[in-house]
Scaffold this motif. Structure first.
Motif, short mmCIF file in Angstrom:
data_model
loop_
_atom_site.label_atom_id
_atom_site.label_comp_id
_atom_site.label_asym_id
_atom_site.label_seq_id
_atom_site.Cartn_x
_atom_site.Cartn_y
_atom_site.Cartn_z
N LYS A 179 0.84 -1.20 0.00
CA LYS A 179 0.00 0.00 0.00
C LYS A 179 0.88 1.26 0.00
N ALA A 180 2.06 1.17 0.62
CA ALA A 180 2.97 2.32 0.65
C ALA A 180 3.47 2.66 -0.75
N THR A 181 3.88 1.65 -1.53
CA THR A 181 4.36 1.94 -2.88
C THR A 181 3.23 2.46 -3.76
N ALA A 182 2.00 1.99 -3.49
CA ALA A 182 0.85 2.47 -4.25
C ALA A 182 0.60 3.95 -3.98
N VAL A 183 0.58 4.33 -2.70
CA VAL A 183 0.36 5.73 -2.35
C VAL A 183 1.49 6.60 -2.88
N GLU A 184 2.71 6.10 -2.78
CA GLU A 184 3.86 6.86 -3.26
C GLU A 184 3.75 7.15 -4.76
N ALA A 185 3.36 6.14 -5.53
CA ALA A 185 3.24 6.33 -6.98
C ALA A 185 2.15 7.32 -7.33
N LEU A 186 1.00 7.21 -6.67
CA LEU A 186 -0.09 8.15 -6.95
C LEU A 186 0.27 9.56 -6.49
N LEU A 187 0.94 9.66 -5.34
CA LEU A 187 1.28 10.97 -4.79
C LEU A 187 2.28 11.72 -5.67
N ALA A 188 3.01 11.00 -6.49
CA ALA A 188 3.97 11.64 -7.39
C ALA A 188 3.31 12.15 -8.67
N SER A 189 2.02 11.88 -8.84
CA SER A 189 1.32 12.25 -10.07
C SER A 189 0.27 13.31 -9.80
N ALA A 190 -0.12 14.03 -10.84
CA ALA A 190 -1.21 14.99 -10.73
C ALA A 190 -2.53 14.22 -10.62
N PRO A 191 -3.47 14.75 -9.82
CA PRO A 191 -3.47 16.00 -9.06
C PRO A 191 -3.04 15.83 -7.60
N PHE A 192 -2.44 14.68 -7.26
CA PHE A 192 -2.08 14.39 -5.87
C PHE A 192 -0.80 15.10 -5.44
N ALA A 193 0.11 15.32 -6.38
CA ALA A 193 1.42 15.88 -6.06
C ALA A 193 1.29 17.24 -5.39
N GLY A 194 2.11 17.44 -4.36
CA GLY A 194 2.13 18.71 -3.65
C GLY A 194 1.09 18.84 -2.56
N ARG A 195 0.23 17.85 -2.41
CA ARG A 195 -0.80 17.87 -1.38
C ARG A 195 -0.39 17.01 -0.17
N THR A 196 -1.03 17.25 0.95
CA THR A 196 -0.78 16.46 2.15
C THR A 196 -1.49 15.12 2.03
N PRO A 197 -0.75 14.00 2.12
CA PRO A 197 -1.40 12.70 1.95
C PRO A 197 -2.19 12.28 3.19
N VAL A 198 -3.36 11.73 2.95
CA VAL A 198 -4.23 11.20 4.01
C VAL A 198 -4.54 9.75 3.63
N PHE A 199 -4.08 8.82 4.46
CA PHE A 199 -4.33 7.41 4.16
C PHE A 199 -5.20 6.81 5.26
N ILE A 200 -6.27 6.11 4.84
CA ILE A 200 -7.23 5.55 5.78
C ILE A 200 -7.43 4.08 5.45
N GLY A 201 -7.21 3.20 6.44
CA GLY A 201 -7.37 1.77 6.25
C GLY A 201 -7.79 1.10 7.54
N ASP A 202 -7.84 -0.22 7.51
CA ASP A 202 -8.38 -0.92 8.68
C ASP A 202 -7.60 -2.17 9.07
N ASP A 203 -6.55 -2.54 8.34
CA ASP A 203 -6.00 -3.88 8.49
C ASP A 203 -4.48 -3.85 8.47
N LEU A 204 -3.89 -5.03 8.72
CA LEU A 204 -2.44 -5.16 8.64
C LEU A 204 -1.91 -4.77 7.27
N THR A 205 -2.70 -5.01 6.24
CA THR A 205 -2.29 -4.67 4.88
C THR A 205 -2.10 -3.17 4.70
N ASP A 206 -2.66 -2.38 5.60
CA ASP A 206 -2.62 -0.92 5.47
C ASP A 206 -1.49 -0.28 6.28
#
Length: 251
Positions: A179-206
């Motif tokens: 999930k970390a590599t997924a968020v990292e890849a999306l956060l490097a792209s528009a329109p996510f880049a430059g914004r404060t990341p907010v990640f919400i999950g419920d499990d060990l996978t998160d």
């Protein structure tokens, strides 16, 4: 995982992570929607679909789903709403412009027959073949949890594979994807880049996602019991509470 997170106060998400400056990354099962015994029975209602569309609009489209499910399955759940998404723990990603990173199912070819035979030998186990990942669900046979993990660990003895435990499920996946590599890849792209990341999950996978956004100065929230030890900074008790927090983002 470090400590039990602080409970998020009512309406606090809107103060901590306003849509104008935030990028939202949301798990699905157990986070936006209650977990069901059969994954194919999960579907979003019109209220949730409209809510996510409204929040995405206020955030300049910087809202994505990050799940262990395939992206095609996420589209089924939220149809007709289509959002940027990471599926299979980051093995496949769809960016806001529609471009995609695709998962390769061939890495599971050697493991697939072994896990299928194991599931057939243990009635009540369910093998979910997602192509690039293989999940063994043991919700109907919780006493087999250790055997399931042992089996998966023996199969994961190949380079590039790893076992990901979850709620009444354990999954064989590619070790390079989380999930970390997924968020990292999306956060490097528009329109996510430059914004404060907010990640919400419920499990060990998160947990990897929580650790990543914490390191980036973001906000991490786990949905679930107060006693849970986690890297997340905050918690809400159940998906209904999270939906209320998302509703408050609309102002």
């Amino acid at each position: 995982m470090s400590a039990a997170p602080r409970s998020l106060l009512s309406g606090e998400l809107a103060r901590l992570a306003p849509p104008r400056t935030s990028a939202y990354f949301l798990d699905v099962d157990g986070t936006l929607l209650e977990i069901r015994p059969r994954p194919e029975d999960v579907a979003a209602d019109a209220f949730l679909r409209t809510l996510l569309q409204d929040v995405a609009g206020r955030a300049g489209a910087a809202l994505a789903l990050v799940s262990g499910r395939k992206i095609d399955d996420l589209d089924r759940i939220f149809e007709p709403l289509v959002l940027p998404a990471a599926g299979l723990h980051g093995a496949e990603i769809r960016f806001v412009d529609g471009s995609r990173i695709f998962a390769h199912s061939g890495v599971m070819d050697a493991a697939r027959p072994k896990l299928r035979a194991f599931a057939e030998l243990h009635p009540g186990l369910r093998l979910e073949d997602k192509g690039a990942t293989l999940a063994l669900h043991f919700r109907q046979r919780p006493e087999l949890a250790d055997e399931v993990l042992t089996m998966l660990e023996s199969v994961a003895d190949s380079p590039g594979l790893a076992v990901q435990p979850g709620k009444m499920v354990a999954e064989l996946k590619q070790s390079d994807h989380t999930k970390a590599t997924a968020v990292e890849a999306l956060l490097a792209s528009a329109p996510f880049a430059g914004r404060t990341p907010v990640f919400i999950g419920d499990d060990l996978t998160d947990e990897s996602g929580f650790v990543f956004v914490n390191a980036r100065g973001g906000i991490s929230i786990r949905v679930g019991a107060a006693r849970t030890m986690t890297a997340a900074q905050f918690r809400v008790g159940e998906p209904a509470e999270l939906r209320a927090e998302l509703e408050a983002l609309k102002g």
